[in-house]
Scaffold this active site. Structure first.
Site, PDB file in Angstrom:
ATOM      1  N   ARG A  15     -42.266 -54.258  24.790  1.00  0.00           N
ATOM      2  CA  ARG A  15     -42.023 -53.079  23.945  1.00  0.00           C
ATOM      3  C   ARG A  15     -40.723 -52.349  24.267  1.00  0.00           C
ATOM      4  O   ARG A  15     -40.307 -51.454  23.534  1.00  0.00           O
ATOM      5  CB  ARG A  15     -43.221 -52.119  24.030  1.00  0.00           C
ATOM      6  CG  ARG A  15     -44.386 -52.579  23.180  1.00  0.00           C
ATOM      7  CD  ARG A  15     -45.613 -51.725  23.420  1.00  0.00           C
ATOM      8  NE  ARG A  15     -46.249 -52.033  24.707  1.00  0.00           N
ATOM      9  CZ  ARG A  15     -47.191 -51.283  25.275  1.00  0.00           C
ATOM     10  NH1 ARG A  15     -47.582 -50.165  24.693  1.00  0.00           N
ATOM     11  NH2 ARG A  15     -47.725 -51.637  26.420  1.00  0.00           N
ATOM     12  N   TYR A 363       0.699 -38.565  33.900  1.00  0.00           N
ATOM     13  CA  TYR A 363       0.009 -39.618  34.624  1.00  0.00           C
ATOM     14  C   TYR A 363       0.628 -39.733  36.005  1.00  0.00           C
ATOM     15  O   TYR A 363       1.825 -39.990  36.144  1.00  0.00           O
ATOM     16  CB  TYR A 363       0.117 -40.976  33.907  1.00  0.00           C
ATOM     17  CG  TYR A 363      -0.444 -42.084  34.768  1.00  0.00           C
ATOM     18  CD1 TYR A 363      -1.792 -42.089  35.110  1.00  0.00           C
ATOM     19  CD2 TYR A 363       0.370 -43.091  35.293  1.00  0.00           C
ATOM     20  CE1 TYR A 363      -2.315 -43.061  35.943  1.00  0.00           C
ATOM     21  CE2 TYR A 363      -0.142 -44.073  36.127  1.00  0.00           C
ATOM     22  CZ  TYR A 363      -1.486 -44.050  36.449  1.00  0.00           C
ATOM     23  OH  TYR A 363      -2.010 -45.006  37.281  1.00  0.00           O
TER      24      TYR A 363
END
Ligand code: UD1
Ligand code: CA
Length: 453
Positions: A15, A363
Site C-alpha cells: 500500500r 560567488y
C-alpha cells in the site's frame, strides 16, 4: 534477564506503492526501521534480529551494527512463521520481545515495562480503540484474564464488538515460545501461521498473561500507506517542537517546524516558520532563524541572525554573523565572527575571517579571505577551469570593487583595492590599486534610436 529482540520487517508494504521497502521510508529523515532499532538498542538486548523478506538487500544494506542479525523469511507465511525463523538462534533462557519494523514510535519506557519482572509469564501490549477494525481482538474471561487473541477475519460478531486490540508487540520466554510456535497451524481465514495463536496455548499451559497499554496511541500505530506515514511524521515533529519550546526555544509556529536529526540550542533562540533543521545542528545563544531556511549539519554561534530563505550545509558560522536573506552557505565553509553575507551570495569551501562583508550577488569558492574585507556586488571567484579547482587568497582589508572576477589561482594582497569591473588574472599587490578595465569612449552627436511610426 537476557533479552533477544525480534523485529518483523518482511511484509511487502504494497500500500505504500513504492519501489522502496516500506521499513526504509523515512520518518524525520531516518528510515522507519532505524527508529525501531534505536529504541530496541536502548533496552540493552543481547541480540536484535530483523526478519526481512524478498528483495530485502536494501534493508540489509541499511542496517550495520554488530549486535544486529538479519534473518531472511523467504515466504511470508504469517507473523508466527516469521518469529519462528529466528528461534533456532535464541537460547532457551532468553526473553523474546517481538517488535514491528513499521511501528516506529513506541517509547523505550513502554517496552521496558514489558520486560521488567519477566519470568515464565507473557506480556502483551494492547490498546483500546474506538474503531478496532482490522486488528486482532483481546478476548478475556469473566475474571478479565486474557484467554486468546482472535483476528478480525476469524472473529464472530460478538468478538468483533471487543474494543481492546492487539498491537502485535509481545514478550515471552524463549523456551515456551519455541514450543508454542512449533504447534502453530494455519487453518484460519488467512491460512497464515498467526503469532497471536500462541496466547491460547500459553493460557492452556497455565502461563500468566500481563497486558500493558501505551501512553499514547501513536506509539503503537503502524505505517501501511503514505497517509499514515505523514500522520506519524506530524505527531513526531510536534513532539520535538514541544520539547524545544519547553527547553526555551521560541518557535513562531510549532506546526511549521521540522527537525530531521538532533539540535543543541542555547538561550533565547528564535525560529520563524518553515525552518527545517537536518543532521546535527548547534544553535548558540540568541540565534534567530528567519522563515523558510534549511540548516543541515552546522554550528551556529551566539547572536547570529539568519534572515529568511537561507540554505546552510556543513558549515561553521561564528558569533554575531548575519546571513541572508537568500544566502547559500555550502559545505566546508567557515565564517569567523561578525561576517556579513547578504542576498544571493553563494559561498563554498571557504574561510572568511572576522568582520568581512560579502553583501550582494557573489560567488566565493575555494577562498581564504582575511579580516575586514569588503567584497563588492557581483564579485565572482573563478575557481574552476573546467578540469581543476584553484584557490583564491584575499588579504586583510582588501576592497574588491563590484563586478570583479578573480581568476584563480590568484592572490589579492592585504589592503589592496580592485577597481570595479576588473578581471584579475595576476596577483594584486598589497596596498595598491589594481584594475583591468577598457577605457571609456564617447561619441559626439550620437542619437538615441526612436520608435518607428
Ligand atoms: C497483526 C496481528 C494483529 C494485530 C496487528 C496490529 C497477527 C496474526 N495479527 O495483524 O493481531 O492487531 O498485527 O497491527 O499477528 N510480517 C512478517 N512476515 C510475515 C507476516 C508479517 O514479517 O509472514 C510482518 C509484517 O511486515 C508487518 C507485521 O509482521 O510488519 C504484521 O503483519 P501483518 O500481516 O500486517 O499483520 P496484521 O494482519 O496487521
Ligand atoms: Ca498490519
Amino acid at each position: 534477564m537476557k533479552l533477544s529482540i525480534i523485529i518483523l520487517a518482511a511484509g511487502q508494504g504494497t500500500r505504500m506503492r513504492s519501489s522502496l521497502p516500506k521499513v526504509l521510508h523515512p520518518l524525520a529523515g531516518r528510515p522507519l526501521l532505524h527508529h525501531v532499532l534505536e529504541t530496541a538498542e536502548q533496552l540493552n538486548p543481547e541480540t536484535i534480529y530483523v526478519v526481512y523478506g524478498h528483495g530485502g538487500e536494501h534493508v540489509c544494506d541499511s542496517v550495520q551494527a554488530k549486535n544486529i542479525q538479519m534473518v531472511a523469511q523467504m515466504q511470508q507465511l504469517g507473523t508466527g512463521h516469521a518469529v519462528d525463523q529466528v528461534m533456532p538462534s535464541i537460547p532457551d533462557d532468553h526473553q523474546v520481545l517481538v517488535l514491528y519494523g513499521d511501528v516506529p514510535l513506541t517509547r523505550m519506557e513502554t517496552l521496558q515495562a514489558m520486560t521488567t519482572e519477566a519470568g515464565q509469564n507473557l506480556s502483551l501490549l494492547t490498546v483500546m480503540l474506538d474503531d478496532p477494525s482490522g486488528y486482532g481482538r483481546i478476548v478475556r474471561n469473566q475474571q478479565q484474564q486474557v484467554q486468546a487473541i482472535v483476528e478480525q477475519k476469524d472473529a464472530d460478531t460478538q468478538t468483533l464488538k471487543i474494543k481492546e486490540a492487539n498491537t502485535g508487540m509481545l514478550r515471552a520466554p524463549a523456551q515456551q515460545l519455541r514450543q508454542w510456535l512449533q504447534q502453530l497451524e494455519n487453518n484460519n481465514a488467512q491460512q497464515e501461521y498467526y503469532l497471536t495463536d500462541i496466547i491460547a496455548m500459553a493460557v492452556a499451559d497455565g502461563c500468566d498473561i500481563n497486558t500493558l497499554q501505551p501512553q499514547q496511541i501513536e506509539e503503537v500505530q503502524g505505517v501501511n500507506n503514505r497517509q499514515q506515514l505523514a500522520e506519524l511524521e506530524r505527531f513526531y515533529q510536534y513532539q520535538q517542537a514541544e520539547q524545544l519550546m519547553l527547553a526555551g526555544v521560541t518557535l513562531l509556529d510549532p506546526a511549521r517546524f521540522d527537525l530531521r536529526g538532533q539540535v543543541k540550542t542555547g538561550l533565547d533562540v528564535s525560529i520563524d516558520i518553515n525552518v527545517v533543521l537536518e543532521g546535527q545542528v548547534t544553535l548558540g545563544d540568541r540565534v534567530q532563524i528567519g522563515a523558510n531556511s534549511v540548516i543541515k549539519n552546522a554550528v551556529i554561534g551566539d547572536d547570529v541572525i539568519i534572515l529568511p530563505n537561507c540554505v546552510i550545509e556543513d558549515a561553521v558560522i561564528e558569533n554575531q554573523c548575519q546571513i541572508g536573506p537568500f544566502s547559500r552557505i555550502r559545505p566546508d565553509t567557515h565564517l569567523a565572527a561578525q561576517v556579513k553575507v547578504g542576498n544571493f551570495v553563494e559561498i563554498k569551501k571557504s574561510q572568511v575571517a572576522s568582520g568581512s562583508k560579502i553583501s550582494h550577488l557573489s560567488y566565493i569558492g575555494d577562498t581564504e579571505m582575511g579580516k575586514d574585507v569588503n567584497i563588492g556586488a557581483g564579485t565572482i571567484t573563478c575557481n574552476y577551469d573546467g578540469a581543476n579547482k584553484y584557490k583564491t587568497i584575499i588579504g586583510d582589508r582588501a576592497f574588491i570593487g563590484s563586478d570583479t572576477q578573480l581568476v584563480a589561482p590568484v592572490t589579492v594582497g592585504a589592503g589592496a583595492t580592485i577597481g570595479a569591473g576588473s578581471t584579475i588574472t595576476h596577483d594584486a599587490p598589497a596596498e595598491t590599486l589594481s584594475l583591468s578595465r577598457s577605457p571609456q569612449k564617447f561619441r559626439e552627436g550620437w542619437q538615441r534610436p526612436v520608435k518607428k511610426k
